[in-house]
Design a protein around this motif. Structure first.
Motif, PDB file in Angstrom:
ATOM      1  N   ARG A   1     -10.191 -19.354  -2.995  1.00 38.27           N
ATOM      2  CA  ARG A   1     -10.102 -20.705  -2.435  1.00 38.27           C
ATOM      3  C   ARG A   1      -9.349 -21.573  -3.425  1.00 38.27           C
TER       4      ARG A   1
ATOM      5  N   ALA B   1     -17.227 -25.039  -4.888  1.00 34.81           N
ATOM      6  CA  ALA B   1     -16.326 -26.121  -5.312  1.00 34.81           C
ATOM      7  C   ALA B   1     -16.666 -26.684  -6.685  1.00 34.81           C
TER       8      ALA B   1
ATOM      9  N   TYR C   1     -16.288 -32.335   0.242  1.00 38.15           N
ATOM     10  CA  TYR C   1     -17.594 -31.785  -0.166  1.00 38.15           C
ATOM     11  C   TYR C   1     -18.726 -32.791  -0.083  1.00 38.15           C
TER      12      TYR C   1
ATOM     13  N   CYS D   1     -18.252 -20.548  -0.769  1.00 39.90           N
ATOM     14  CA  CYS D   1     -17.557 -21.790  -0.443  1.00 39.90           C
ATOM     15  C   CYS D   1     -18.401 -22.579   0.547  1.00 39.90           C
ATOM     16  N   ALA D   2     -18.423 -23.908   0.384  1.00 30.34           N
ATOM     17  CA  ALA D   2     -19.169 -24.765   1.314  1.00 30.34           C
ATOM     18  C   ALA D   2     -18.626 -24.631   2.739  1.00 30.34           C
TER      19      ALA D   2
HETATM   20 MO   LIG Z   1     -15.081 -24.077  -1.503  1.00 27.06          MO
END
Ligand SMILES: [Mo]
Ligand SMILES: Nc1nc2c(c(=O)[nH]1)N[C@H]1C(S)=C(S)[C@@H](COP(=O)(O)O)O[C@H]1N2
Length: 368
Positions: free
Chosen positions: A41, A198, A223, A87-88
């Motif tokens: 990412r 992140a 985020y 990852c979110a």
């Molecule tokens: Mo992410």
């Protein structure tokens, strides 16, 4: 920069910047994800950094600001921590199917991987710098160049000072026993086990000790979690919750949605991830929309709280279209939300609703 060194089955979601993952069915084959299969990412450039030129700056509410070369960093005690990064945006595709999520990468459920990270404790470096009692947050910025609107910035974010001082939070220079590859943050990245990916800033440039959370775009706008009724057009960016700790999640990696399988016993495989505090204690599957559940078994690997758990179950599938549901519970009694509609948010973060995989089951020719 391409996705050089990645597995032949690596799926590119975007080329510039490079983003992607391997199919989840491949991901679930290994407890420790081989680096060539680890998801990527990135939001901007992939900096090409010469080790000789590299410096890490530590400043802000500290007694003694530091500028550390790579050799200086290696003088602190070396530690290894196994940690899963998620990852979110993992599982955003299911949220986007409810209502479109424009301008975001539509990740499936492969934006997660597990590795052994080698490096030094952020704690040790902060102690060397001497933290002021007023300090509450540690803000980090990368050396990449990300374009947002009319400005170019380094990707950044912050974590609470309390988390920064815990022994699992690393300044990592190794991934699975090798120097970090450029795609994953060479020569140094932050690793924040238990937090959304992140916060594990790659190509680390600066560590700033301060009273407030980071004012970086990726802390103040991206985020952040907003309620389901908020839309991009109407959002007040000052609201919303800054994402930090992971939430409990369970995902089916095999079979895949839309697959055709024969009636009878099938092996279902997947992963589960706990929140920052708990341990995944139970994964259950349902073939009847949640009326009855059967327990999956965990694969035997050791896990130390910062890693996913892989699981499997033998289920008996009747002919027809069958929806397999998965959900987990943890050691603190947490469970997952049932329906992704209840947690839909316009940025598409943090989907941990019960995972659903629909398969076509054909009559088993061999059955009597
Ligand atoms: Mo992410
Ligand atoms: N400097 C920098 N750090 C970053 C990012 C980035 O774009 N730039 N992406 C973040 C996000 S959103 C995630 S999920 C993880 C992904 O790490 P990986 O590419 O090693 O899988 O890195 C984080 N650290």
């Amino acid at each position: 920069m391409t996705l050089e060194g990645k597995h032949p089955q690596f799926i590119r979601l975007t080329d510039t910047p490079p983003n992607g993952n391997v199919p989840p069915s491949l991901l679930a084959q290994d407890f420790i994800t081989p680096t060539e299969c680890f998801f990527v990412r990135s939001h901007g450039t992939i900096p090409q950094i010469r080790l000789e030129d590299y410096r890490l700056t530590v400043r802000g509410l500290v007694e003694k600001p530091l500028s550390l070369s790579f050799d200086d960093l290696r003088r602190f005690a070396k530690v290894d921590v196994m940690a899963t990064l998620q990852c979110a945006g993992n599982r955003r595709d299911e949220l986007a199917a409810i209502e479109p999520i424009p301008d975001e990468i539509i990740w499936g459920h492969g934006a997660i991987s597990n590795a052994v990270w080698g490096g030094v404790r952020l704690h040790d470096v902060l102690i060397e710098a001497g933290v002021d009692p007023q300090a509450q947050h540690v803000a980090c910025t990368g050396l990449d160049e990300v374009e947002r609107g009319t400005s170019t910035l380094g990707f950044g974010g912050s974590i609470p000072l309390t988390k920064a001082l815990l022994p699992e939070t690393l300044l990592a220079y190794e991934m699975n026993g090798e120097p970090l590859p450029p795609l994953h943050g060479f020569p140094l990245r932050l690793i924040v086990p238990g937090y959304i990916g992140a916060r594990s800033i790659k190509w680390l440039n600066e560590v700033v000790v301060q009273q407030q959370p980071s004012d970086n775009y990726f802390q103040q706008r991206a985020y952040k979690l907003f309620p389901p009724d908020i839309r991009r057009e109407t959002v007040d960016w000052k609201g919303g919750i800054m994402l930090g700790e992971n939430t409990l999640n369970a995902v089916i990696c095999s079979p895949t949605s839309g697959a055709t399988v024969e009636a009878g016993t099938t092996c279902v495989l997947g992963y589960a991830l706990s929140n920052e505090h708990g341990v995944v204690e139970r994964v259950e599957l349902s073939l009847d929309e949640g009326q009855s559940w059967q327990a999956a078994t965990f694969l035997a690997e050791q896990h130390d709280g910062w890693t996913w758990r892989l699981w499997q179950a033998q289920v008996v599938l009747p002919a027809g279209e069958v929806c397999i549901l998965a959900r987990a519970s943890d050691s603190d009694g947490n469970t997952q939300p049932k329906d992704a509609r209840d947690i839909w948010n316009f940025k598409g973060y943090g989907n941990n609703a019960w995972h659903r995989v629909t398969v076509q089951v054909t009559e088993n020719k061999g059955s009597v």
